[in-house]
Enzyme design. Structure first.
Site, PDB file in Angstrom:
ATOM      1  N   TRP A 150       0.865  -1.190   0.000  1.00  0.00           N
ATOM      2  CA  TRP A 150       0.000   0.000   0.000  1.00  0.00           C
ATOM      3  C   TRP A 150       0.901   1.240   0.000  1.00  0.00           C
ATOM      4  CZ3 TRP A 150      -1.910   2.622   4.937  1.00  0.00           C
ATOM      5  CH2 TRP A 150      -2.875   3.599   4.650  1.00  0.00           C
ATOM      6  N   ASP A 229      -0.770  -5.707   9.284  1.00  0.00           N
ATOM      7  CA  ASP A 229      -1.669  -4.596   8.969  1.00  0.00           C
ATOM      8  C   ASP A 229      -2.972  -5.190   8.434  1.00  0.00           C
ATOM      9  OD1 ASP A 229      -2.910  -2.289   8.344  1.00  0.00           O
ATOM     10  OD2 ASP A 229      -1.592  -1.713   6.711  1.00  0.00           O
ATOM     11  N   LYS A 264     -13.375  -0.492   6.172  1.00  0.00           N
ATOM     12  CA  LYS A 264     -13.943  -1.221   5.028  1.00  0.00           C
ATOM     13  C   LYS A 264     -14.927  -2.290   5.483  1.00  0.00           C
ATOM     14  CE  LYS A 264     -10.030   0.614   4.081  1.00  0.00           C
ATOM     15  NZ  LYS A 264      -9.173   1.215   3.158  1.00  0.00           N
TER      16      LYS A 264
END
Ligand SMILES: Cc1ncc(COP(=O)(O)O)c(C=O)c1O
Length: 429
Positions: A150, A229, A264
């Protein structure tokens, strides 16, 4: 009086003209590669436009979703947070429920109080806090990221002044995991590694359970520290526990760190609700580490907002609401899996000579399409389809209504060089 006013005014004028120079050396910051996609999408007036940049769930109409479990939790807590004078009770409950999701509700580490957890400003804030913690207590350390990762990971650890290195992860030919290269990477013993436990961003490529076990074994032998993560728990397989399978690291006795985001999987992007937990050797150590994390957070932003945490803990601590959430996560993951199947089927129906198997092999919100930067640019300028230039497509932006238009457009930009073999076809839009 007159003289005083003149002097004051002259002084004011010269100060104000000099003050202009304070920021003359500040240029425009580089555009964020992900936010830039949405900006370009928003100014496009085409009715066919598609945004495949945004990493948040959208329904089959392309709209953001407020989950039913969130609506019910909203109704239950309406007004209650105003009764709290401090947010620590809410935060503690939230942290307790969050860590159970990762470590398992009956896990020894939860029951023995061996983790120190702190509410964070979503997944980004949890990573940032950990990076700062790492710098404070291991100032000479580096962080190892998978390649690619990311894009914001680079910014976060850079701002914490932790140098980065990368380890092998993605194989561009197979569009899967380069496991052999990953296992033969050579970081000095005792290094910090960032791992995506599920739905790897941007590739959608996750290790299997067996591969996680081997990675864990290797980390143990080399005394590496795994920092997970966890931004998409539930959205890879549709099952929250399966998506936490990487946490089998615990079986090898690792101490781990974990950033969690509810942006999310609960659709709470705007509430910035996340959790940072660090597993410790014992409860006493956990108290010390928690106090340090709170100390860092206090200087950065004081304390976290209360409302999102209250929503999450209300859902996770209520059997019915949690069951509803589990169902809704499954529905979101299934829609994405269905769109992967449809997109691949459409491309194959078009007679594409590109192998699109990876669309269905990869998991989670993202498909690392293999499209080149030039092809991505053509999709934007000729077809009004937007994604990051590394070819990452957010499958959440694909709908029943736009999947054939998307497939036709991808076929158009990838067909070059294949035309001799395959007559150009179109399928119904
Ligand atoms: C791997 C990864 N970590 C962290 C985040 C940050 O999530 P949040 O929106 O919760 O800050 C993202 C979001 O894109 C992500 O993909």
């Amino acid at each position: 009086m007159w003289r005083y006013t003149m002097i004051t005014r002259r002084c004011f004028m010269s100060t104000s003209s000099r003050a202009v120079g304070w920021w003359d050396h500040v240029g425009v910051a580089p555009k964020d590669p992900i936010n830039g996609v949405t900006e370009a999408f928003l100014v496009d007036c085409s009715p066919n436009k598609i945004n495949l940049g945004v990493g948040a769930y959208r329904d089959d109409e392309g709209k953001p979703v407020v989950l039913q479990c969130v609506r019910e939790a909203e109704a239950k807590i309406a007004g209650s947070e105003f009764l709290e004078s401090i947010s620590s009770a809410v935060s503690s409950k939230f942290v307790e429920e969050s860590v159970k999701l990762v470590y398992g509700k009956d896990s020894d580490v939860v029951n023995e109080g061996r983790f120190s957890g702190i509410q964070a400003l979503s997944g980004t804030g949890a990573c940032r806090l950990f990076a700062e913690f790492q710098r404070r207590f291991y100032p000479k350390s580096r962080i190892y990221f998978p390649h690619p990762t990311w894009s914001n990971h680079h910014n976060i650890w850079r701002d914490a002044q932790i140098p980065e290195s990368t380890f092998h992860y993605y194989h561009p030919n197979s569009k899967g995991l380069n496991f052999a290269a990953l296992m033969s990477d050579n970081a000095p013993d005792g290094s910090f590694f960032l791992l995506h436990p599920c739905a790897h961003n941007p590739t959608g490529v996750d290790p299997t359970e067996e591969q996680w076990r081997e990675i864990s074994c290797q980390f143990k032998a080399k005394n590496h520290f795994p920092f997970f993560d966890m931004a998409y728990q539930g959205l890879a397989s549709g099952d929250l526990d399966s998506d936490a399978q990487a946490i089998i690291f615990l079986e090898d006795g690792h101490l781990i760190g974990c950033a969690q985001s509810f942006a999310k999987n609960m659709g709470l992007y705007g509430h910035r609700v996340g959790c940072l937990s660090v597993l410790c050797n014992d409860a006493k150590q956990a108290v010390a580490i928690k106090s340090q994390l709170q100390h860092i957070a206090r200087a950065m932003y004081g304390g976290p907002p209360i409302h999102g945490a209250l929503l999450v803990s209300t859902i996770l601590s209520d059997l019915d609401k949690k069951a509803l959430w589990v169902k809704e996560v499954k529905t979101m993951a299934s829609r994405i899996q269905k769109m992967r199947g449809s997109l691949r089927a459409c491309l194959e129906e078009l007679g594409s000579f590109v192998n699109w198997e990876h669309i269905t092999n990869q998991v989670g919100l993202f498909c690392f399409s293999g499209l080149t930067a030039d092809q991505v640019d053509r999709l934007a300028t000729e077809f009004h389809i937007y994604m990051t230039r590394d070819g990452r497509m957010s499958m959440a932006g694909v709908t029943t209504g736009n999947v054939s238009y998307l497939a036709n457009s991808i076929h158009e930009v990838t067909v070059f060089g294949q035309e001799a073999k395959s007559p150009r076809r179109r399928i119904g839009i």
